[in-house]
Motif scaffolding. Sequence first.
Motif, PDB file in Angstrom:
ATOM      1  N   GLN A  29     -18.373 -27.943 -38.204  1.00  0.00           N
ATOM      2  CA  GLN A  29     -18.699 -28.548 -36.901  1.00  0.00           C
ATOM      3  C   GLN A  29     -17.641 -28.216 -35.865  1.00  0.00           C
ATOM      4  O   GLN A  29     -17.943 -27.939 -34.695  1.00  0.00           O
ATOM      5  CB  GLN A  29     -18.819 -30.070 -37.075  1.00  0.00           C
ATOM      6  CG  GLN A  29     -19.267 -30.787 -35.807  1.00  0.00           C
ATOM      7  CD  GLN A  29     -20.651 -30.352 -35.364  1.00  0.00           C
ATOM      8  OE1 GLN A  29     -21.559 -30.266 -36.182  1.00  0.00           O
ATOM      9  NE2 GLN A  29     -20.837 -30.064 -34.087  1.00  0.00           N
ATOM     10  N   PHE A  30     -16.373 -28.240 -36.278  1.00  0.00           N
ATOM     11  CA  PHE A  30     -15.271 -27.873 -35.369  1.00  0.00           C
ATOM     12  C   PHE A  30     -15.421 -26.429 -34.898  1.00  0.00           C
ATOM     13  O   PHE A  30     -15.214 -26.115 -33.717  1.00  0.00           O
ATOM     14  CB  PHE A  30     -13.938 -28.060 -36.091  1.00  0.00           C
ATOM     15  CG  PHE A  30     -12.738 -27.696 -35.258  1.00  0.00           C
ATOM     16  CD1 PHE A  30     -12.158 -26.440 -35.350  1.00  0.00           C
ATOM     17  CD2 PHE A  30     -12.196 -28.611 -34.366  1.00  0.00           C
ATOM     18  CE1 PHE A  30     -11.059 -26.105 -34.583  1.00  0.00           C
ATOM     19  CE2 PHE A  30     -11.101 -28.282 -33.582  1.00  0.00           C
ATOM     20  CZ  PHE A  30     -10.520 -27.016 -33.696  1.00  0.00           C
ATOM     21  N   LYS A  31     -15.831 -25.545 -35.808  1.00  0.00           N
ATOM     22  CA  LYS A  31     -16.026 -24.144 -35.460  1.00  0.00           C
ATOM     23  C   LYS A  31     -17.140 -23.980 -34.431  1.00  0.00           C
ATOM     24  O   LYS A  31     -17.003 -23.250 -33.445  1.00  0.00           O
ATOM     25  CB  LYS A  31     -16.361 -23.344 -36.717  1.00  0.00           C
ATOM     26  CG  LYS A  31     -16.670 -21.880 -36.463  1.00  0.00           C
ATOM     27  CD  LYS A  31     -17.050 -21.177 -37.758  1.00  0.00           C
ATOM     28  CE  LYS A  31     -17.482 -19.735 -37.497  1.00  0.00           C
ATOM     29  NZ  LYS A  31     -17.896 -19.063 -38.743  1.00  0.00           N
ATOM     30  N   GLU A  76     -18.875 -22.988 -28.730  1.00  0.00           N
ATOM     31  CA  GLU A  76     -19.591 -23.375 -27.515  1.00  0.00           C
ATOM     32  C   GLU A  76     -18.644 -23.470 -26.323  1.00  0.00           C
ATOM     33  O   GLU A  76     -18.974 -23.025 -25.223  1.00  0.00           O
ATOM     34  CB  GLU A  76     -20.297 -24.708 -27.739  1.00  0.00           C
ATOM     35  CG  GLU A  76     -21.460 -24.644 -28.716  1.00  0.00           C
ATOM     36  CD  GLU A  76     -22.111 -25.994 -28.957  1.00  0.00           C
ATOM     37  OE1 GLU A  76     -23.096 -26.037 -29.709  1.00  0.00           O
ATOM     38  OE2 GLU A  76     -21.621 -26.987 -28.390  1.00  0.00           O
ATOM     39  N   LYS A  77     -17.475 -24.059 -26.525  1.00  0.00           N
ATOM     40  CA  LYS A  77     -16.507 -24.180 -25.449  1.00  0.00           C
ATOM     41  C   LYS A  77     -16.023 -22.809 -24.981  1.00  0.00           C
ATOM     42  O   LYS A  77     -15.874 -22.556 -23.784  1.00  0.00           O
ATOM     43  CB  LYS A  77     -15.324 -25.030 -25.893  1.00  0.00           C
ATOM     44  CG  LYS A  77     -15.680 -26.499 -26.101  1.00  0.00           C
ATOM     45  CD  LYS A  77     -14.481 -27.305 -26.568  1.00  0.00           C
ATOM     46  CE  LYS A  77     -14.853 -28.775 -26.762  1.00  0.00           C
ATOM     47  NZ  LYS A  77     -13.702 -29.579 -27.255  1.00  0.00           N
ATOM     48  N   HIS A 111     -17.054 -34.363 -53.345  1.00  0.00           N
ATOM     49  CA  HIS A 111     -17.527 -34.978 -52.102  1.00  0.00           C
ATOM     50  C   HIS A 111     -16.475 -34.873 -51.000  1.00  0.00           C
ATOM     51  O   HIS A 111     -16.784 -34.597 -49.846  1.00  0.00           O
ATOM     52  CB  HIS A 111     -17.884 -36.448 -52.357  1.00  0.00           C
ATOM     53  CG  HIS A 111     -19.230 -36.646 -52.980  1.00  0.00           C
ATOM     54  ND1 HIS A 111     -20.392 -36.204 -52.409  1.00  0.00           N
ATOM     55  CD2 HIS A 111     -19.604 -37.233 -54.157  1.00  0.00           C
ATOM     56  CE1 HIS A 111     -21.433 -36.513 -53.166  1.00  0.00           C
ATOM     57  NE2 HIS A 111     -20.974 -37.134 -54.257  1.00  0.00           N
ATOM     58  N   THR A 112     -15.216 -35.091 -51.373  1.00  0.00           N
ATOM     59  CA  THR A 112     -14.133 -34.999 -50.386  1.00  0.00           C
ATOM     60  C   THR A 112     -14.016 -33.584 -49.830  1.00  0.00           C
ATOM     61  O   THR A 112     -13.903 -33.369 -48.615  1.00  0.00           O
ATOM     62  CB  THR A 112     -12.805 -35.421 -51.042  1.00  0.00           C
ATOM     63  OG1 THR A 112     -12.918 -36.760 -51.539  1.00  0.00           O
ATOM     64  CG2 THR A 112     -11.669 -35.353 -50.022  1.00  0.00           C
ATOM     65  N   VAL A 113     -14.059 -32.596 -50.725  1.00  0.00           N
ATOM     66  CA  VAL A 113     -13.976 -31.194 -50.291  1.00  0.00           C
ATOM     67  C   VAL A 113     -15.164 -30.830 -49.412  1.00  0.00           C
ATOM     68  O   VAL A 113     -15.022 -30.172 -48.375  1.00  0.00           O
ATOM     69  CB  VAL A 113     -13.894 -30.260 -51.517  1.00  0.00           C
ATOM     70  CG1 VAL A 113     -13.999 -28.804 -51.078  1.00  0.00           C
ATOM     71  CG2 VAL A 113     -12.590 -30.498 -52.271  1.00  0.00           C
ATOM     72  N   LEU A 114     -16.378 -31.284 -49.809  1.00  0.00           N
ATOM     73  CA  LEU A 114     -17.577 -30.992 -49.025  1.00  0.00           C
ATOM     74  C   LEU A 114     -17.482 -31.597 -47.628  1.00  0.00           C
ATOM     75  O   LEU A 114     -17.857 -30.976 -46.629  1.00  0.00           O
ATOM     76  CB  LEU A 114     -18.812 -31.524 -49.757  1.00  0.00           C
ATOM     77  CG  LEU A 114     -20.163 -31.262 -49.071  1.00  0.00           C
ATOM     78  CD1 LEU A 114     -20.393 -29.771 -48.905  1.00  0.00           C
ATOM     79  CD2 LEU A 114     -21.301 -31.895 -49.870  1.00  0.00           C
ATOM     80  N   GLY A 115     -16.960 -32.838 -47.534  1.00  0.00           N
ATOM     81  CA  GLY A 115     -16.789 -33.473 -46.230  1.00  0.00           C
ATOM     82  C   GLY A 115     -15.851 -32.681 -45.333  1.00  0.00           C
ATOM     83  O   GLY A 115     -16.104 -32.501 -44.138  1.00  0.00           O
ATOM     84  N   LYS A 116     -14.763 -32.173 -45.919  1.00  0.00           N
ATOM     85  CA  LYS A 116     -13.822 -31.365 -45.136  1.00  0.00           C
ATOM     86  C   LYS A 116     -14.465 -30.066 -44.664  1.00  0.00           C
ATOM     87  O   LYS A 116     -14.250 -29.622 -43.527  1.00  0.00           O
ATOM     88  CB  LYS A 116     -12.573 -31.072 -45.959  1.00  0.00           C
ATOM     89  CG  LYS A 116     -11.720 -32.308 -46.220  1.00  0.00           C
ATOM     90  CD  LYS A 116     -10.483 -31.964 -47.030  1.00  0.00           C
ATOM     91  CE  LYS A 116      -9.616 -33.200 -47.262  1.00  0.00           C
ATOM     92  NZ  LYS A 116      -8.404 -32.887 -48.055  1.00  0.00           N
ATOM     93  N   LEU A 117     -15.266 -29.446 -45.539  1.00  0.00           N
ATOM     94  CA  LEU A 117     -15.947 -28.209 -45.158  1.00  0.00           C
ATOM     95  C   LEU A 117     -16.923 -28.449 -44.013  1.00  0.00           C
ATOM     96  O   LEU A 117     -17.016 -27.646 -43.061  1.00  0.00           O
ATOM     97  CB  LEU A 117     -16.672 -27.610 -46.364  1.00  0.00           C
ATOM     98  CG  LEU A 117     -15.778 -27.025 -47.459  1.00  0.00           C
ATOM     99  CD1 LEU A 117     -16.636 -26.579 -48.640  1.00  0.00           C
ATOM    100  CD2 LEU A 117     -14.985 -25.829 -46.914  1.00  0.00           C
ATOM    101  N   LEU A 118     -17.687 -29.557 -44.079  1.00  0.00           N
ATOM    102  CA  LEU A 118     -18.623 -29.879 -42.999  1.00  0.00           C
ATOM    103  C   LEU A 118     -17.887 -30.131 -41.694  1.00  0.00           C
ATOM    104  O   LEU A 118     -18.336 -29.726 -40.621  1.00  0.00           O
ATOM    105  CB  LEU A 118     -19.447 -31.108 -43.396  1.00  0.00           C
ATOM    106  CG  LEU A 118     -20.455 -30.911 -44.542  1.00  0.00           C
ATOM    107  CD1 LEU A 118     -21.109 -32.235 -44.909  1.00  0.00           C
ATOM    108  CD2 LEU A 118     -21.521 -29.885 -44.141  1.00  0.00           C
ATOM    109  N   TYR A 119     -16.753 -30.823 -41.760  1.00  0.00           N
ATOM    110  CA  TYR A 119     -15.956 -31.069 -40.551  1.00  0.00           C
ATOM    111  C   TYR A 119     -15.467 -29.756 -39.928  1.00  0.00           C
ATOM    112  O   TYR A 119     -15.537 -29.547 -38.712  1.00  0.00           O
ATOM    113  CB  TYR A 119     -14.759 -31.959 -40.900  1.00  0.00           C
ATOM    114  CG  TYR A 119     -13.755 -32.095 -39.784  1.00  0.00           C
ATOM    115  CD1 TYR A 119     -12.596 -31.320 -39.772  1.00  0.00           C
ATOM    116  CD2 TYR A 119     -13.974 -32.969 -38.728  1.00  0.00           C
ATOM    117  CE1 TYR A 119     -11.675 -31.428 -38.740  1.00  0.00           C
ATOM    118  CE2 TYR A 119     -13.068 -33.075 -37.681  1.00  0.00           C
ATOM    119  CZ  TYR A 119     -11.917 -32.307 -37.698  1.00  0.00           C
ATOM    120  OH  TYR A 119     -11.023 -32.404 -36.672  1.00  0.00           O
ATOM    121  N   LEU A 120     -14.973 -28.856 -40.784  1.00  0.00           N
ATOM    122  CA  LEU A 120     -14.494 -27.562 -40.283  1.00  0.00           C
ATOM    123  C   LEU A 120     -15.629 -26.745 -39.664  1.00  0.00           C
ATOM    124  O   LEU A 120     -15.440 -26.074 -38.642  1.00  0.00           O
ATOM    125  CB  LEU A 120     -13.829 -26.772 -41.417  1.00  0.00           C
ATOM    126  CG  LEU A 120     -12.498 -27.342 -41.934  1.00  0.00           C
ATOM    127  CD1 LEU A 120     -12.014 -26.531 -43.131  1.00  0.00           C
ATOM    128  CD2 LEU A 120     -11.439 -27.312 -40.829  1.00  0.00           C
TER     129      LEU A 120
END
Length: 292
Positions: A71-73, A78-79, A60-69
């Motif tokens: 979204q950051f990408k 977009e910017k 779960h921790t690894v999956l959360g980090k992957l989702l954050y990365l």
Amino acid sequence: MCLVLALCLLLGANALEPQCINYAPNRFEYEHNVLEKLVYLEQFKTDATERIAAQVQQLHTVLGKLLYLEQFKEDASEKISVLEKQLQGPPTHSPLTNSTQSPVTPRSSSTYVHWGMNTCPNVTATTMVYSGQAAGGHHLHTGSGEYICLPNDPEYDKYNQNNDENRSLMYGAEYETHAPITNPPALSDLHDHDVPCSVCLARGKTTLMIPGRTSCYSGWTKEYQGYLMGEYHSYQGKGYVCMDKNAEALNGTDADLNGALLYFVEGRCGNLQCPQYLEGAELACVVCSITI
């Protein structure tokens, strides 16, 4: 002997032959051994469950980090896209033709002459570059050039003050709006006066003089409107200018020196399409701008 019996029960009779082959435990020992095995299996189950739960938590921790990365990408992409569009600038869209044209340099500017006025129109983002005097070639000289706006503060390089006929000659411009001879629609009080002018900068805009109209097309902003004027039809032509409908005189001059002259322009039906255009009617004009 007891140790051997315990091993026989745990590992099976075949593991310690022949000692275990002929051994027959009593009911108490059998139930005791079974109970120990059940306790062992329960503990093993508990330990395995805890290990699995810990691994699931790590996943779960690894999956959360992957989702954050991820979204950051997406946000970064977009910017970057917005910045690239700002640097490139949008393609221009002409309200006159309703078609997209080739890109124009972002925030480019244009200039135009405000004929008949010492100042520029009070329009947003329009400022004066300089004020001056309308001038051109003599109305009787076949080699004369077009109307131009000479600044009021001229500067010279090397020169002499000899009147040399081997030159192109420049004269000030005058209004030819006399009444009642020509029955002018406006500006009759300016007859024979010299003509002022000003050069205007339209920041972030492109400009266009539209002859034959008093208003701009949709999407364009009016800088000023007036009358189309040019040289007398029998004299050397200098092109046409849009004279402000509220034109002024230059320093109150009315010497009638007849250098470059400015007359109203009127239509003649035939090749000029009528009734859209009117026979003998003085043509109007408007200078328009559009932000790019």
